[in-house]
Design an enzyme around this catalytic site. Sequence first.
Site, PDB file in Angstrom:
ATOM      1  N   LYS A   1       2.271  10.819  16.194  1.00  0.00           N
ATOM      2  CA  LYS A   1       2.144  12.105  15.528  1.00  0.00           C
ATOM      3  C   LYS A   1       0.815  12.144  14.780  1.00  0.00           C
ATOM      4  O   LYS A   1       0.536  11.295  13.928  1.00  0.00           O
ATOM      5  CB  LYS A   1       3.312  12.322  14.567  1.00  0.00           C
ATOM      6  CG  LYS A   1       4.661  12.249  15.287  1.00  0.00           C
ATOM      7  CD  LYS A   1       5.802  12.783  14.451  1.00  0.00           C
ATOM      8  CE  LYS A   1       7.094  12.814  15.267  1.00  0.00           C
ATOM      9  NZ  LYS A   1       8.200  13.465  14.550  1.00  0.00           N
TER      10      LYS A   1
ATOM     11  N   VAL B   1      12.419   8.496  21.144  1.00  0.00           N
ATOM     12  CA  VAL B   1      13.865   8.524  21.367  1.00  0.00           C
ATOM     13  C   VAL B   1      14.172   9.414  22.564  1.00  0.00           C
ATOM     14  O   VAL B   1      13.818  10.601  22.578  1.00  0.00           O
ATOM     15  CB  VAL B   1      14.599   9.043  20.116  1.00  0.00           C
ATOM     16  CG1 VAL B   1      16.097   9.139  20.393  1.00  0.00           C
ATOM     17  CG2 VAL B   1      14.329   8.137  18.929  1.00  0.00           C
TER      18      VAL B   1
ATOM     19  N   ASP C   1      12.026  18.352   4.191  1.00  0.00           N
ATOM     20  CA  ASP C   1      11.854  19.178   5.386  1.00  0.00           C
ATOM     21  C   ASP C   1      12.999  18.951   6.372  1.00  0.00           C
ATOM     22  O   ASP C   1      12.785  18.742   7.560  1.00  0.00           O
ATOM     23  CB  ASP C   1      10.510  18.874   6.052  1.00  0.00           C
ATOM     24  CG  ASP C   1      10.099  19.966   7.049  1.00  0.00           C
ATOM     25  OD1 ASP C   1      10.656  21.075   6.983  1.00  0.00           O
ATOM     26  OD2 ASP C   1       9.223  19.694   7.889  1.00  0.00           O
TER      27      ASP C   1
END
Length: 899
Positions: free
Chosen positions: A45, A95, A138
Amino acid sequence: MTEQTEQLKTALADRYVIERELGAGGMAVVYLANDIKHDRKVALKVLRPELAAVIGAERFLAEIKVTANLQHPHILPLHDSGEADTFLYYVMPYVEGETLRNKLDREKQLGIEEAVEISCNVAAALDYAHRHDVVHRDIKPENILLHDGQPMVADFGIALAVSHAGGTRLTETGLSVGTPHYMSPEQAMGDRELDARSDVYSLGAMLYEMLVGEPPYTGPTAQAIVAKVITEKPALVTAARPTTPPHVAASIDKSLQKLPADRFSSAAQFAEALVSPGAALLMTVTPGVRADATAGRTRGSRSPTSIATVAIAGLAIAAAAWGWLRPVPRPVTRFAIALPEDQALDGATPNQHIALSPDGTQLVYVGGGQDEAPRLWVRARDELIARPLAGTEGAYNPFFSADGRQVGFFTEQPRSLKVVPLSGGLPLTLTDTLLGVSGASWGPDGYIYFDADPGGLQRIRATGGQREGVIALDSAEREVGVAWPQALPDGRTVIYRMRHAGDGPASFDIVAADIESGRRQTVVRAVFARYTSSGHLLHVTAEGTLLAAPFDPGKLALSGLPVTLVEGIRVAGGFGAVDLTLSETGTLLYLVGPPAGTSEVVWVERDGTVQPVDPDWSDDLAVNSLALSPDGTRLAVSARRGDEESADIWVKQLPDGPLTRLTFGESTNYRPAWTLDGRSVLFLSNREGTYAVYVKRADGTGSAELVVQADRAIGEVLPSPDGSRLVLRTAYAAAGRGDIAAFRIGADTAPAPLLGAEYMEVTPTLSPDGRWLAYVSNESGRPEVYVRPFPDVDGARWQVSTNGGWSPRWAHSGRELFFRGSSAPDLYAVEVQTSPTFVVGETRTLFQTIAELGFVRHLYAVSPDDQRFLMLYPPHGSGDVQLVRVENFLEDLKRRMQQ
C-alpha cells in the site's frame, strides 16, 4: 498513474516485485506484490503522493511503528513499512478472499447471525487494540477482509498514523481521515483526541448496514452525510428489518448515540450485548438510550404500567429469541505469533521451548537475542512485549504448575530441575544430579514427573525431597529412555514417549501407565502425545502429523479411530522433540518448520565459518551419525532414507563424489567407524537381536561379518591406533549406566571391562599414539571430560573440563583435545601434552554452533589437518520456525471427531 507505477517498481525492485494494482482509496493505492526475501504474496500500500508530501517520511514511519506489534487473529498484521524514492509505503499480507464491501455490494443484506458474528469478531480485534492504546479511526466494510469466513481488520492504526503525522496540514490536501458514513460525531467535528467509543460507533454503523442494506446516514455529498451524523438520529434497524432481535437492535442503537458517554465504553461490552438477549430489557431503562428499540413504537413519556408491560414483553421476546438466536459460538482461529529479535524463540536445540498456562493466558518460552544465553520469557495473551524470568539463564523444557502460578524447567551445569514463581523470585532447585532429561509434567498430586535417563520415569515433590522411581526401563525390551511425560488429571495415569535402542523417531511409541500398580501399555506409535480435557489423545507422528483419538485412561488405550488435524508440526532432530502445548481452556500452540531428519553435513572452520560438504547432495537421507576416513577423502554415515524405518550405512566420496550404500535389510545399522587402513567400515547392527559390531568393505563388495558381541547391547566402537584392539561403549541405559570395554582382536572371545563403576562412562576416544583414553563420566554429579592411560586405565586420571563437558575428540596432532560444553553450544579446544606424561594446558573457546554434537555418542569428526570439523547442522532456513496459536481448538477438535 502508469509512470508512477513504473517509478515505484524501480524504487522497490530489490525487495518487492509489483504484479498489478488491486485498488485505490482515499489515502493509498494498493498493489499485489511478491516479497522477494520471503517468497510470499503481499499487499503493498503506497500513500498518495500529495498525502506523503504533507506528512513527511520521518513522522509517518515513526507513528506507524505503534501498530507494528499488534497481534490478534482478527487483525491483519503489518509486515513492513518504509520510504523508497518519494514513496511512503506499508506492507500487509495478501489475503485471498473478498472485503466485506464486496460481499455487501453483492448480497446487500446479511443474515442476522452472520452479521452479528462478523461484528463480534471485529469487536474482539478492536478491544484488543484499544487495550493497547490504539484506535483504528477508519472502521468500514472496505477495511474488513473475509478470509475463510473469518473477518480480519486491515489498515489497523494507519489512519491514526496519518492523522498524527499529518497534523493540521492534512486538511490542506482536501483529504480526511475516516469515511463519512461511519464517522462518529466527534470525529466528524474534527476532534483528533478520539478514544475507543469512536470505533464502537463506526462498528455499530457497519453492523447497521449489514442488516439494513445501507449505512445509518446517506446523502448526495460527504458534507451532507457529515451534517446528518452531527445533527440527526438514525432510523431504527427494526424499521427496515423487523426480524432483528430486540437486544441486537438496542445494542446498535446504543452504539450510535451522539455523545460518547452514552455509548458502550468498550468494544467488548458491545459484543457481549449483541449475543445477550436480556440486554434489550436492560437498555430500555438506561438513561440516554431510547426505549423504543422495536419497530412501530413512538417516543415519549411512559407510565409505570407501560414500562412494566414493556419489561414483561421484553423478557418474553428475549426468552423466545434465545431458542433461535443462541450466543454465537466462539470461533476457532489460527494465527502466527511474531516475537521481537531480542526476545526471539530459541528453536535450534532439540528440546521443548514453549509452555502455556492452564488458563491459556500466559506463554512461557525459551528465547533471547543472538548474543545472550537463552532464558525463560513470559508473555501474556494481551501483551505485545515479553518479560524475562530472573534466574532462568540456560533453561529448557519449561512446564507450568497445575495452578499456573509457577514454572518448572531444566538447566545444565549441573543438570538440574528447578521451579520459579511466575510473578518473579529466586528459583528453587529440586534436584541437580540428573543425567538425561527431556520434559516434565506437574501432576495434580503435587509431584513433578520427569524422565531421568537412564533411570526411567521418576517423580519428586514440587516442594523438594527425594526422587522416587515410577517406571523403570526394561533392558530386555531394549528400552533406553522415556521422554515428554504428562500426568493426567485423574491423578493415577501418566503417558510418555518410549525410545528403544537404535530406533529412530519413526519407531518411537507412546505408552500409558498406571502410577500405583506400574501396569503399562503401548498406546500408539508417535513421537509426542498430550491428553486433552475433552478426553482425547493428541499425538504427533515422526513426519509431523498431528492426530487425535478418544482415549480411555482406565483401559490405558484408545477408544476410537484417530483423525488427522494438522500437517507440518516441527519434529526436531533424531530425538524427535516436538514443541506443542495445550491449555485446559482449549488454546493450542505449536511450532511448524522443517521436518526431522534433514540435517545437512557441513564443514565448520575453527573460526565458526560453515560450508556444505557438497551443495548438490540432495539425497533424502536422515543422517544420525558420521565418521571421516583416516585420509579425509570419504565420509561414512548412518541414515534413514525417505519413509524407511531402519537406518543403514552409506559411504560418500568427498567432496562431490557418489554415495554408496553398504547395508540393506530390515535391521538397524548405525554409528560407523573406519578401520585404520580405510578399506572397511565398522558399525553396529541389531540383525541378530542385540546390537553388536560388524565390519564390511567400504567399496560395498562382500558381506558384513560379525566382529564382536557382548552380553548387552554395544553403543559405540572405535579401533585403537595400532589395530590390536577395539574400544567399546555398552548401551548406557541397558543396565542403568554406560560402561567402557576393550576387545583384543584375535585374542579375546568377549570384551573385557575397562571402566565399569556405578557412574555413566560414555564417548571414549583414543589419542593418536594410542596411550591415552578420553571419555565422559558423571562421577562428580555432572558430566565432565576425563583422561586416563590406555590400556592401564587405573594408573592415573586427569579431569580436562572444569565446568561440564561432552563428546571429546582428539586432534590428529595429539596436542589438542576438543570437547563441547554442557550448558552452552560451544566447541572448546584444550592444549594437552602427551609425552612423557599427560598434562592439561589452556582451554580456548573455538566457536558457538547449532550443530548436534552428541552427548552419549560422537556426532562430529575432525579433519586430518585439525583445521575444520565435520558436523550435522539443521537444514538451511530451519531457524525460520513459526509459532502458531489456535484459539478455541477444542471446539474444532470436537467437531472433527464427530464427522
